[in-house]
Scaffold this motif. Sequence first.
Motif, PDB file in Angstrom:
ATOM      1  N   PHE A   1       0.836  -1.196   0.000  1.00  0.00           N
ATOM      2  CA  PHE A   1       0.000   0.000   0.000  1.00  0.00           C
ATOM      3  C   PHE A   1       0.874   1.250   0.000  1.00  0.00           C
ATOM      4  O   PHE A   1       0.657   2.184  -0.772  1.00  0.00           O
ATOM      5  CB  PHE A   1      -0.928  -0.012   1.219  1.00  0.00           C
ATOM      6  N   ARG A   2       1.879   1.260   0.849  1.00  0.00           N
ATOM      7  CA  ARG A   2       2.794   2.401   0.977  1.00  0.00           C
ATOM      8  C   ARG A   2       3.535   2.677  -0.321  1.00  0.00           C
ATOM      9  O   ARG A   2       3.818   3.832  -0.647  1.00  0.00           O
ATOM     10  CB  ARG A   2       3.783   2.121   2.108  1.00  0.00           C
ATOM     11  N   SER A   3       3.823   1.631  -1.095  1.00  0.00           N
ATOM     12  CA  SER A   3       4.585   1.807  -2.342  1.00  0.00           C
ATOM     13  C   SER A   3       3.832   2.659  -3.367  1.00  0.00           C
ATOM     14  O   SER A   3       4.440   3.202  -4.278  1.00  0.00           O
ATOM     15  CB  SER A   3       4.931   0.444  -2.956  1.00  0.00           C
ATOM     16  N   ILE A   4       2.551   2.825  -3.196  1.00  0.00           N
ATOM     17  CA  ILE A   4       1.757   3.624  -4.130  1.00  0.00           C
ATOM     18  C   ILE A   4       2.068   5.107  -3.973  1.00  0.00           C
ATOM     19  O   ILE A   4       2.187   5.838  -4.948  1.00  0.00           O
ATOM     20  CB  ILE A   4       0.245   3.370  -3.929  1.00  0.00           C
ATOM     21  N   ASN A   5       2.203   5.556  -2.705  1.00  0.00           N
ATOM     22  CA  ASN A   5       2.509   6.960  -2.440  1.00  0.00           C
ATOM     23  C   ASN A   5       3.178   7.054  -1.061  1.00  0.00           C
ATOM     24  O   ASN A   5       2.530   7.340  -0.054  1.00  0.00           O
ATOM     25  CB  ASN A   5       1.236   7.805  -2.480  1.00  0.00           C
ATOM     26  N   GLU A   6       4.472   6.783  -1.035  1.00  0.00           N
ATOM     27  CA  GLU A   6       5.202   6.688   0.228  1.00  0.00           C
ATOM     28  C   GLU A   6       5.111   7.943   1.076  1.00  0.00           C
ATOM     29  O   GLU A   6       4.880   7.872   2.287  1.00  0.00           O
ATOM     30  CB  GLU A   6       6.682   6.364  -0.045  1.00  0.00           C
ATOM     31  N   THR A   7       5.283   9.100   0.473  1.00  0.00           N
ATOM     32  CA  THR A   7       5.303  10.349   1.227  1.00  0.00           C
ATOM     33  C   THR A   7       3.986  10.579   1.966  1.00  0.00           C
ATOM     34  O   THR A   7       3.978  10.853   3.169  1.00  0.00           O
ATOM     35  CB  THR A   7       5.600  11.539   0.296  1.00  0.00           C
ATOM     36  N   GLU A   8       2.887  10.465   1.254  1.00  0.00           N
ATOM     37  CA  GLU A   8       1.579  10.722   1.868  1.00  0.00           C
ATOM     38  C   GLU A   8       1.231   9.684   2.933  1.00  0.00           C
ATOM     39  O   GLU A   8       0.723  10.026   4.000  1.00  0.00           O
ATOM     40  CB  GLU A   8       0.475  10.767   0.799  1.00  0.00           C
ATOM     41  N   VAL A   9       1.504   8.415   2.640  1.00  0.00           N
ATOM     42  CA  VAL A   9       1.189   7.354   3.604  1.00  0.00           C
ATOM     43  C   VAL A   9       2.079   7.473   4.836  1.00  0.00           C
ATOM     44  O   VAL A   9       1.618   7.261   5.963  1.00  0.00           O
ATOM     45  CB  VAL A   9       1.301   5.958   2.946  1.00  0.00           C
ATOM     46  N   ASP A  10       3.349   7.838   4.642  1.00  0.00           N
ATOM     47  CA  ASP A  10       4.246   8.046   5.789  1.00  0.00           C
ATOM     48  C   ASP A  10       3.745   9.178   6.682  1.00  0.00           C
ATOM     49  O   ASP A  10       3.864   9.124   7.906  1.00  0.00           O
ATOM     50  CB  ASP A  10       5.671   8.372   5.326  1.00  0.00           C
TER      51      ASP A  10
END
Length: 191
Positions: free
Chosen positions: A36-45
Amino acid sequence: MGSEISKSSLTNDIIDDYVELTYLTKVEIIQIYKKFRSINETEVDNDIQYRIRFSSVQEVFPELKHNPFSDRLCSVFSSKKDNHFSFEDLLDLYSVFSKTCPDKVKAAWAFQVYDFNEDMQICKEDISEAITRLAKHRDRRKVLDDDEIDHISNVLLNEMDLQHTGSIGQLEFQHAIGKMSDFPYSFTLNV
């Protein structure tokens, strides 16, 4: 766990909470999170509740993309009904589809997936739609003609409609599913 998890908003305490609240293991939760994080690392982080368009989620989870009920899975499991998934929405979906999820819980969610017109009843049209989706070739051609689909829908409705109302309520559906020994295995996704 690796540096990917340690920089993110997914802490060990949160993982432990998810293990308690789902039918997933710690390893499964971390695997789902990494994808899931690989889709948008910055936002999910920055925000573990960040919502990602379901079509983007499908690209990372091909078992959702190629599922004949993918639009229904999105509709049922998207907590805000906005065609987007949060990490928790995805955990809910994979928890229900896990091998350790109780059959009654699976049946309750399956009812929602198969209730295409969302009227809290499964009618003949809902059954026909499910059969049509299940009986298509990979190239989307129909395998069964309309008369065959109609016949199968009538047989299933007659068998499951215990109260003879012309549709199947959730309890009738759960009762019928409880008699199908293969159901728990067919309503499963591997992480």
